[in-house]
Design an enzyme around this catalytic site. Structure first.
Site, PDB file in Angstrom:
ATOM      1  N   HIS A 171      -1.998  -0.778  -8.136  1.00 45.51           N
ATOM      2  CA  HIS A 171      -1.405  -1.030  -9.452  1.00 45.51           C
ATOM      3  C   HIS A 171       0.093  -0.764  -9.338  1.00 45.51           C
ATOM      4  O   HIS A 171       0.579  -0.287  -8.311  1.00 45.51           O
ATOM      5  CB  HIS A 171      -2.056  -0.166 -10.526  1.00 45.51           C
ATOM      6  CG  HIS A 171      -1.869   1.316 -10.337  1.00 45.51           C
ATOM      7  ND1 HIS A 171      -2.423   2.018  -9.285  1.00 45.51           N
ATOM      8  CD2 HIS A 171      -1.188   2.238 -11.071  1.00 45.51           C
ATOM      9  CE1 HIS A 171      -2.099   3.296  -9.389  1.00 45.51           C
ATOM     10  NE2 HIS A 171      -1.341   3.455 -10.460  1.00 45.51           N
TER      11      HIS A 171
ATOM     12  N   ASP B 169       4.808   5.291  -8.129  1.00 42.57           N
ATOM     13  CA  ASP B 169       4.414   6.066  -6.955  1.00 42.57           C
ATOM     14  C   ASP B 169       3.444   5.310  -6.051  1.00 42.57           C
ATOM     15  O   ASP B 169       3.095   5.793  -4.976  1.00 42.57           O
ATOM     16  CB  ASP B 169       3.827   7.425  -7.366  1.00 42.57           C
ATOM     17  CG  ASP B 169       2.674   7.325  -8.346  1.00 42.57           C
ATOM     18  OD1 ASP B 169       2.661   6.390  -9.155  1.00 42.57           O
ATOM     19  OD2 ASP B 169       1.782   8.201  -8.320  1.00 42.57           O
ATOM     20  N   HIS B 170       3.043   4.116  -6.473  1.00 42.58           N
ATOM     21  CA  HIS B 170       2.122   3.309  -5.669  1.00 42.58           C
ATOM     22  C   HIS B 170       2.757   2.039  -5.119  1.00 42.58           C
ATOM     23  O   HIS B 170       2.091   1.289  -4.410  1.00 42.58           O
ATOM     24  CB  HIS B 170       0.883   2.956  -6.492  1.00 42.58           C
ATOM     25  CG  HIS B 170       0.090   4.154  -6.882  1.00 42.58           C
ATOM     26  ND1 HIS B 170      -1.010   4.593  -6.174  1.00 42.58           N
ATOM     27  CD2 HIS B 170       0.260   5.044  -7.891  1.00 42.58           C
ATOM     28  CE1 HIS B 170      -1.483   5.691  -6.735  1.00 42.58           C
ATOM     29  NE2 HIS B 170      -0.726   5.988  -7.779  1.00 42.58           N
TER      30      HIS B 170
END
Length: 306
Positions: free
Chosen positions: A63, A67-68
């Site tokens: 997603h 932080d991803h």
């Protein structure tokens, strides 16, 4: 033999700490490099891990929380700088296409690598190239968020002792493999008589979700399950509020899914002692380990007959 392992490039959620980088996970498997959720600073973590980013040929974004995915742009630019010749396949939620483009084209550079986009809009089979089957499931995180399952193709293995007992060797083995049967000394020998099908191993990723059936389903029978556990059970209300899992909940998913091994990751910055996560999870699922930056876990073959 090709490398089979999982390297933790980072394991922190939301923000890095002095000791933990934003999350990022590199799975090396049968000559391919699968990079999952490259957060900020991922490129530098490759240096510390002593791994060349050029091993990457598939990138998965669960997603588009920062932080991803904030490391995506720099990783693509690094692969461009390294002039990699193989295609870079990128898998991500279709609803996040505009964010993918912003990350990919966020700075001025001449893109020469071949990026192949796979925007995912529905659950189920995403791709099957004969070597790996990639599946997606939508998790519960407040925004569109995908859990992944990657399964290698089944392979046929010969029983060497049975080949010896029947006097099958050299070109006869090749003939048997190609034709499925062999006439030898007046006897018909079938391929199944001297071989068996090894079931392909499976790697599952469940990152950022509330407990849900889809998380269990995508982790079903995983040889190795990488699962978020942002909080300890004592903070389960925070986990519910922010649509995350506790270590206990992650262990319950692994147990219900009949996974073989569980790696916990995506820890809140409030925690220093990650052993507490391992201890909590092991009360439910014994074969649990905690991620930590730059640790590499072997991805051991499991020789199961299909």
């Amino acid at each position: 033999m090709s490398v089979r392992d999982l390297t933790i490039l980072g394991c922190s959620s939301q923000q890095p700490t002095r000791f933990r980088n934003h999350g990022a996970y590199l799975l090396r498997w049968n000559g391919e490099g699968f990079l999952f959720d490259p957060g900020e600073g991922t490129q530098r973590q490759f240096i510390f891990a002593n791994i060349a980013p050029s091993v990457i040929n598939r990138i998965f974004i669960s997603h588009f929380h920062g932080d991803h995915c904030l490391g995506l742009g720099s990783i693509l630019m690094r692969l461009n700088l390294d002039k990699v010749r193989h295609p870079i396949h990128c898998y991500y939620p279709a609803s996040g296409k505009k964010y993918f483009d912003r990350l990919r084209y966020g700075t001025i550079y001449h893109e020469m690598i071949h990026v192949v986009e796979h925007p995912v809009s529905k659950a189920g089979l995403v791709e099957d190239d004969g070597r790996f089957k990639i599946e997606a499931a939508f998790l519960q995180h407040g925004i569109e968020n995908i859990g992944w399952r990657i399964t290698e193709a089944d392979t046929r293995k010969f029983d060497n002792q049975k080949l010896i007992d029947r006097g099958i060797r050299g070109s006869l083995v090749k003939e048997l493999q190609e034709k499925g049967q062999l006439n030898l000394d007046g006897q018909t020998i079938y391929l199944d008589d001297v071989s068996w099908i090894r079931k392909g191993d499976q790697f599952s990723v469940v990152i950022d979700t509330l407990p849900c059936q889809n998380a269990i389903d995508i982790a079903r029978n995983a040889t190795l399950l990488l699962c978020e556990s942002t909080y300890l059970e004592e903070h389960k209300e925070l986990a519910r509020l922010h649509s995350h899992l506790t270590a206990k909940q992650a262990a319950l998913i692994a147990k219900e899914a009949n996974a073989k091994q569980l790696i916990l990751t995506h820890f809140s910055a409030r925690y220093q002692n990650l052993k507490l996560f391992e201890q909590e999870a092991r009360t439910i699922f014994a074969n649990t380990f905690v991620a930590n930056d730059l640790i590499t876990f072997p991805f051991t073959k499991v020789n199961l007959k299909s």
